[in-house]
Each structure stands twice: as C-alpha cells, then as structure tokens.
Design a protein around this motif. Structure first.
Motif, PDB file in Angstrom:
ATOM      1  N   PRO A  53       0.842  -1.206   0.000  1.00 40.97           N
ATOM      2  CA  PRO A  53       0.000   0.000   0.000  1.00 40.97           C
ATOM      3  C   PRO A  53       0.874   1.252   0.000  1.00 40.97           C
ATOM      4  CG  PRO A  53       0.065  -0.986   2.183  1.00 40.97           C
ATOM      5  CD  PRO A  53       0.789  -1.929   1.276  1.00 40.97           C
ATOM      6  N   ASP A  54       0.220   2.416  -0.146  1.00 43.18           N
ATOM      7  CA  ASP A  54       0.963   3.675  -0.258  1.00 43.18           C
ATOM      8  C   ASP A  54       1.824   3.931   0.982  1.00 43.18           C
ATOM      9  OD1 ASP A  54      -0.119   4.094  -2.736  1.00 43.18           O
ATOM     10  OD2 ASP A  54      -1.738   5.421  -2.026  1.00 43.18           O
ATOM     11  N   PHE A  55       1.322   3.576   2.169  1.00 46.18           N
ATOM     12  CA  PHE A  55       2.074   3.827   3.397  1.00 46.18           C
ATOM     13  C   PHE A  55       3.384   3.046   3.379  1.00 46.18           C
ATOM     14  CE2 PHE A  55       3.097   3.213   7.907  1.00 46.18           C
ATOM     15  CZ  PHE A  55       2.931   4.495   8.409  1.00 46.18           C
ATOM     16  N   ALA A  56       3.333   1.783   2.932  1.00 47.18           N
ATOM     17  CA  ALA A  56       4.553   0.972   2.853  1.00 47.18           C
ATOM     18  C   ALA A  56       5.494   1.517   1.794  1.00 47.18           C
ATOM     19  CB  ALA A  56       4.194  -0.479   2.559  1.00 47.18           C
ATOM     20  N   LYS A  57       4.955   1.965   0.651  1.00 49.02           N
ATOM     21  CA  LYS A  57       5.808   2.543  -0.399  1.00 49.02           C
ATOM     22  C   LYS A  57       6.527   3.783   0.116  1.00 49.02           C
ATOM     23  CE  LYS A  57       2.961   1.037  -4.325  1.00 49.02           C
ATOM     24  NZ  LYS A  57       2.081   1.502  -5.437  1.00 49.02           N
ATOM     25  N   MET A  58       5.805   4.633   0.851  1.00 51.07           N
ATOM     26  CA  MET A  58       6.413   5.842   1.403  1.00 51.07           C
ATOM     27  C   MET A  58       7.555   5.481   2.348  1.00 51.07           C
ATOM     28  SD  MET A  58       6.408   7.545   4.567  1.00 51.07           S
ATOM     29  CE  MET A  58       4.918   6.892   5.302  1.00 51.07           C
TER      30      MET A  58
END
Length: 695
Positions: A78-83
């Motif tokens: 998800p976006d949080f992990a990518k960030m």
C-alpha cells in the motif's frame, strides 16, 4: 488469568535498552500487513538479518522477531509501505527511546539525504506516525484531530499530555505524589504513579506493605518501603540486567498469559520460561499468543514438537535448581542470624531491654530511634549496632557481622533466635518440596525423550540408498548456519567437535567462553599456532568426563600442527601437546608477560611427536551440503569428494581457486558447487601459507 495483549510502560523501559544494541543496522525493506502491523527488514553487521515488528491494533507490541516467526511478504504494497520504503531504504537505524514513561516509542533512522522518525503509539487505538527531520507528519496510519493534539499529514506531530514519570522522581517527589491520592496504596501506585495494576501490586508485595491500606493511614515507612522497592526493581531494568520470563496459564499449563523483563513475585509459583533476551521472550510470547490451531485435512498425524517440549522441561529444571540453591542460601542466612544472637547475647539483650524499658516509660518509637542515634554519636557500643526501628511492626533492626536482623523487643534473645531457626526450617521445607518437584520434572523429561525416540524409530530398518552425487544434475542445498562456522573446525572420526582460533581474539574467546572442564586443549610446540579445543560435549550440554579415542586425539593434534606455522614454513611435520583445561591460565609466571591470545600451561603435558601435516578439503552432500576440511582420516569418510593439499608455492587464495575449479569439473551440477563451495568458503578450511594440490 486473561492473556496480555499490550506491552506496558515497564516493558518499554526494558525494551529500549535492548533495541539500541541494534544501532547501525541498515534497512533493506519495509512491509505493512493489514492496517496495523509494520515490519522493518534490516541487516546487522554482526547479527545478520534483523526483523523489527511494530503492531498497533488489538495487539500492541514492538520487538525484534526471529525470521521464522515473520509472516510471508504481503502482495502489492500500500501507499504507506511505499512511502516508508522510499524514506528508509538504505537508512541506518540510529536509536530508539521511550517518550517519558508513556507507551510511545520513537525510532530514529538516518540517511545522507534525510532523517526519519517513526513514532509508535502502543496505547488506546494505537497508531504509527512517520515524521521528517522537523517533526512534521509525513504520513500516519490513523489521523487524530483533538483539542489537545493533532496527528495528521502536514501537521507538527503532537504528543499526548505527558504523564508522571515515576522513574524521574526523588523520594520527596514520590512521597508527595502518594500523599495527593485519596484511595488505597495499590491503586495510588497503579494510577497516581502510572505503574498499572500488575506492577502496582508487585511493588506493594516487594515493599511488604498492605495493598488495601488507605492512603490516610499510610506514612513515611510505607512510602519509603515502596520507593526502595521501586528502586530495587527498576535499577536492573534500566541498566539492562534482565532475566526475562514468559508465564503460562495455571490451569492448562500451555497457554502463555504474560511476558515480563524480570521475574515477578506476584507470579511466584506460576510456571514460567526464561529467555536470554527480552526481545526473544516478547517474540515467543506474541508469536504464540492465543495458542495455535491444528491444521485440518492433512495427510497423517503431525509430528509433535518434541524438541520444544524437551527444551522447555530443561529450562524448568534449570529454574528449579536455581530455586533450590536460593533456598539453601536463605536457610543458612537465617541460621547464621540466630547464631549471631547467641554469640552476642549480652549486647542484644542490652538493646532489647533498652527498647522495652523505653516503651514501658511511655516513649514513642521515634523517641527511641533518636535516643539510639544519640548513643551512636557518643560511641555507645549497643547503639552503634542499631540500624533503626519499625513502628508499624514494633521491631528494632540490629546489625551484626554483616547481617541486619529485625528483632521483637518483647520476645527476648532466645525467642527471637528461635523464630529465626523456625524460619530456616520453613525455608528448608520449601527446599524439600522443590527437590520433589525437580525429580518429577526429570521424569517428565525422560518420558518426552522416550516418546521422541519411539516416534522417530523406523518400523523396519532400511539400507540407505547409494546416491552418486557427482553425477546428479541437481543437488538440493541444505547448508545450516552453525555458531562455530566463524572458527576453524572439523569433526573427528568419532564425531567430536574440534575448534581452532583464526587469530588472537578467537584464541582468547575459545578458552574463556567455549572450553569446559573435561575438554582437551591442544597446541603445537612451534610458535604461531591456533588454540585447538576438542569438545567432549556440545556447548549446550553439561560437561562430562568422557574417554576420547586415540584416533580422535591424534586427529586433533594433526589439526593443531597443520594449521600452525609448521605448514606456513613449508615443513612436513611438527610436535604438539595436550593438557586439560585447568592447566591453562592467563596468569603469567612472575617476571613474564603473556601476549594477547597467549596462555601459560602448568603441569604435565601429553606430547604427540613428529606429527605429519595433513589436510584435505572436500564437499559433503549427505545430510548437509557444505565445504569440510581437516585431517584426511576425519574428512574423507564424510565428504563426497576431496582434494588433498600439501605445503607449496601457491598463495592461499590462488590455491582455493584451483580447488574450486577442480570441484566444478567433478560435479555435474556446477551451480551447486558455486552455491556451497565458493573460493572464499574453501579458503576458510585451508591452512595458512602456501599450498599445492596433491595429484
């Protein structure tokens, strides 16, 4: 007792000290499972792979986990992990700290382009916030907008209102917090001082105060006792001197119900399991939280985890043995105190008579305490032995020959001594009970071992299938990582492990850490040889006096000669000697000096004269797949193929490359050789100096 699902403030005090030992680990990747479990995969120079888990949902925890306990990587991040990956990939883990005494951890990561802080909130609904160098929230799992604080992307991170940190209080501030309460002692410690229910009760127990005593009835004695108990409990926790425990349910004995950094008196008598580190205890506890469910529909019965049960019983035995030693020591101390009373009869009688007379005359306990203090200033012997009085218990504390003894003035010398003997007898009875318990545990251990043997025994012995590993097109790699891989090592023809140091530091470590009382110490007569230890038992086993066959002794002696300056100097043979561990010392003779890695040998030596150097390097395929090396008689039966070496003109690295090419020609599966027998791996098993391959 319900299972603990959230870490306490006390847990975090202990955890931060251990986690900071991982400083310098480099972040490889970050994963997010669901919406509340963050996994940071890191690499540490000394430890290798490090898995840090932070969970903030119904279960709230943070700890380093064993790789086998880590869930498989999820699908598309998800976006949080990518960030997090963008900000942390290649970053160094710098430090972690607890925010005050709150259940909040701040993880700091540093990278050349930018630093990042991860704040894990392990209370309430839980949250993970990622901050930049200025404390601004980059992103968070849960957005929080309250009148008191804000946690939202683009805003400055707001900590919750900080609670009282009891570990920062001196005695006066501690007592002031207690006096401000309007409830009983245990609730005051739990809420006013933020220790929570469990540690509130623990401190009351350790202080010896009545938990339900109303605060209005408490005084300086109770406050001081609680403060001292807090200091005794938290000094080792803050310094990292831990003894972590996982506690089990009293009814079924299998379910884990709590994990603590030190043993708790509140859990005395409850079955527990000790761990070497608090991270290890937390990992075990939360990995097994709620028990495990058997998978259905499998083919045949699942093999029971006998080894875990064996290790568990062994840990229980170790705990019971330690308890027995404690009981012996405590009983002896009580008897010594009683004997001191009789040995100082007149002095003690004088003290007790003085207290009785003073009380009969209407003097208060504080007056008596002051009177003894004045007597001590005037050099009165009896007063010098008085350490103070306890008004609540009506006792006087007397110091005799290193022991502080609480005495009842109304009972006289004989009765006080008799009370001490009675207490010694009570402790002795506890020891007898512990002895019975340890025998029962040993019987359970033997029963588990017997079940394991019965399970593993084949119904009908079968002849092992002969496999031509050299001709196989594909060989599965089964290379375990062992603790002794960093040393020089081999196993003798009889299966004994032989260890050798690669340098002075390892020589020191082998002797100080791994040499037990019945092992054998070998060394070459020539200067510049490794310390060589033949282990009679594995390091995890108790040391035993075992007869070592002559062939194993000769192989260890050949190993000591081969991996010494004898080979390096191009000589074909040398002498070695053997001694027992108690003959090896780091203390030099008067006027002499021992260099690093050197030892003084005292007493008779067993010599092995004119031992020919001899070394083969091979590849083992049965059981394990790995490079092995050492004396030919020990290695050739275990290896699928070997290359024999002799002192020669090729540098170690060049000779290793030649051996590697030779192995690639012998095996059909050349990729297997590349995986298990690289030149670097081969070189680890070669003697120092030049070598050549024997045709």
């Amino acid at each position: 007792m319900s299972e603990k699902r959230e870490m306490t403030s006390v847990d975090l005090v202990a955890l931060t000290a251990e986690l900071n030992t991982y400083a310098g680990a480099k972040v490889d990747k970050v994963y997010l499972y669901g919406d509340d479990l963050v996994r940071l995969k890191m690499r540490d120079f000394d430890r290798g792979r490090v898995e840090l888990l932070v969970e903030t949902g119904e279960t709230k925890r943070a700890h380093v986990s064993a790789p086998e306990h880590v869930p498989d990587a999820p699908g598309r991040p998800p976006d949080f992990a990518k960030m997090l990956r963008n900000r942390l990939s290649g970053a160094d883990f710098h430090a972690v700290r607890q925010h005050g005494f709150d259940r909040i951890l701040e993880f700091e990561f540093r990278r050349e382009d930018a630093d990042t802080k991860i704040v894990a909130e392990l209370f309430g609904d839980g949250n993970v916030a990622v901050l930049d160098e200025n404390g601004e929230v980059v992103d968070c799992l849960e957005t929080v907008r309250l009148s008191s604080r804000t946690v939202a992307p683009g805003a400055q991170y707001g900590f919750p209102s900080q609670r009282v940190n009891p570990l920062d209080l001196d005695y006066e501030a501690f007592a002031a917090q207690m006096r401000d309460s309007d409830t009983d002692l245990v609730r005051t410690v739990a809420t006013q001082l933020n220790f929570g229910g469990l540690y509130g009760e623990e401190l009351c127990t350790r202080a010896g105060v009545e938990k339900t005593m109303d605060i209005a009835d408490a005084g300086e004695d109770e406050y001081r006792a609680l403060y001292d108990a807090m200091t005794r409990l938290f000094d080792p926790i803050q310094s990292g001197d831990l003894d972590p425990r996982v506690y089990y349910d009293e009814d079924d004995g299998d379910s884990r119900v709590d994990v603590t950094p030190v043993p708790l008196e509140e859990y005395a008598g409850r079955e527990s399991e000790a761990f070497d580190s608090f991270n290890g205890a937390l990992d075990d506890y939360f990995t097994n939280l709620g028990g495990t469910e058997e998978e259905e529909g499998g083919e045949g019965p699942t093999k029971p985890d006998f080894q875990s049960e064996i290790e568990k019983q062994e840990r229980i035995i170790a705990q019971q043995e330690s308890a027995i030693e404690d009981f012996e020591r405590e009983a002896e101390q009580e008897r010594e105190k009683a004997e001191l009373l009789y040995g100082n009869y007149d002095l003690v009688d004088d003290i007790l008579s003085t207290v009785r007379d003073a009380r009969a005359a209407g003097h208060s306990w504080s007056d008596i305490d002051e009177r003894f203090a004045e007597g001590e200033e005037r050099g009165i012997e009896a007063a010098e032995h008085v350490q103070g009085v306890n008004e609540q218990q009506g006792t006087v504390r007397v110091r005799l020959d290193g022991h502080t003894i609480s005495l009842d003035p109304e009972e006289g010398v004989e009765k006080n001594a008799d009370d001490l003997y009675t207490e010694a007898k009570r402790i002795q009875e506890k020891k007898e009970g512990a002895l019975e318990a340890i025998e029962n545990t040993r019987e359970e251990l033997e029963a588990v071992r017997e079940r394991k043997e019965n399970w593993e025994a084949p119904e009908e012995p079968e002849e092992p299938e002969e496999v031509d590993w050299l001709a196989r097109s594909s060989i599965p790699v089964r290379k375990p990582e062992t603790w002794y891989d960093r040393f020089r090592w081999f196993r003798t023809s009889d299966g004994f492990l032989v260890l050798g140091g690669r340098n002075a530091d390892q020589n020191e470590e082998l002797v100080s850490k791994y040499m037990d009382g019945y092992d054998r110490f070998f060394h070459t007569q020539a200067h510049g040889g490794p310390v060589t230890i033949l282990k009679t038992t594995e390091p995890s086993e108790p040391s035993k006096d075992i007869d070592v066959p002559d062939q194993s002794l000769e192989e260890a002696a050949r190993f000591a000669v081969t991996y010494s300056s004898v080979w390096k100097d191009g000589r074909g043979a040398g002498d070695a000697y053997m001694v027992m561990p108690d003959q090896v010392s780091k203390t030099a003779e008067s006027g002499e000096y021992l260099s690093k890695g050197g030892f003084a040998i005292r007493g008779d030596r067993t010599y092995f004269r004119d031992i020919a150097v001899g070394c083969v390097v091979g590849i083992q395929c049965e059981g394990e797949t790995r490079v092995v090396g050492g004396p030919p008689s020990a290695i050739e039966p275990r290896a699928e193929t070997v290359v024999e070496l002799e002192p020669g003109e090729f540098a170690q690295g060049d000779a290793a490359k030649r051996i590697y090419r030779e192995f690639r020609e012998r095996f059909a599966d050349t990729s297997f050789v590349r995986k298990v027998a690289s030149p670097d791996e081969i070189q680890k098993f070669m003697p120092p100096g030049g070598s050549r391959l024997v045709e």
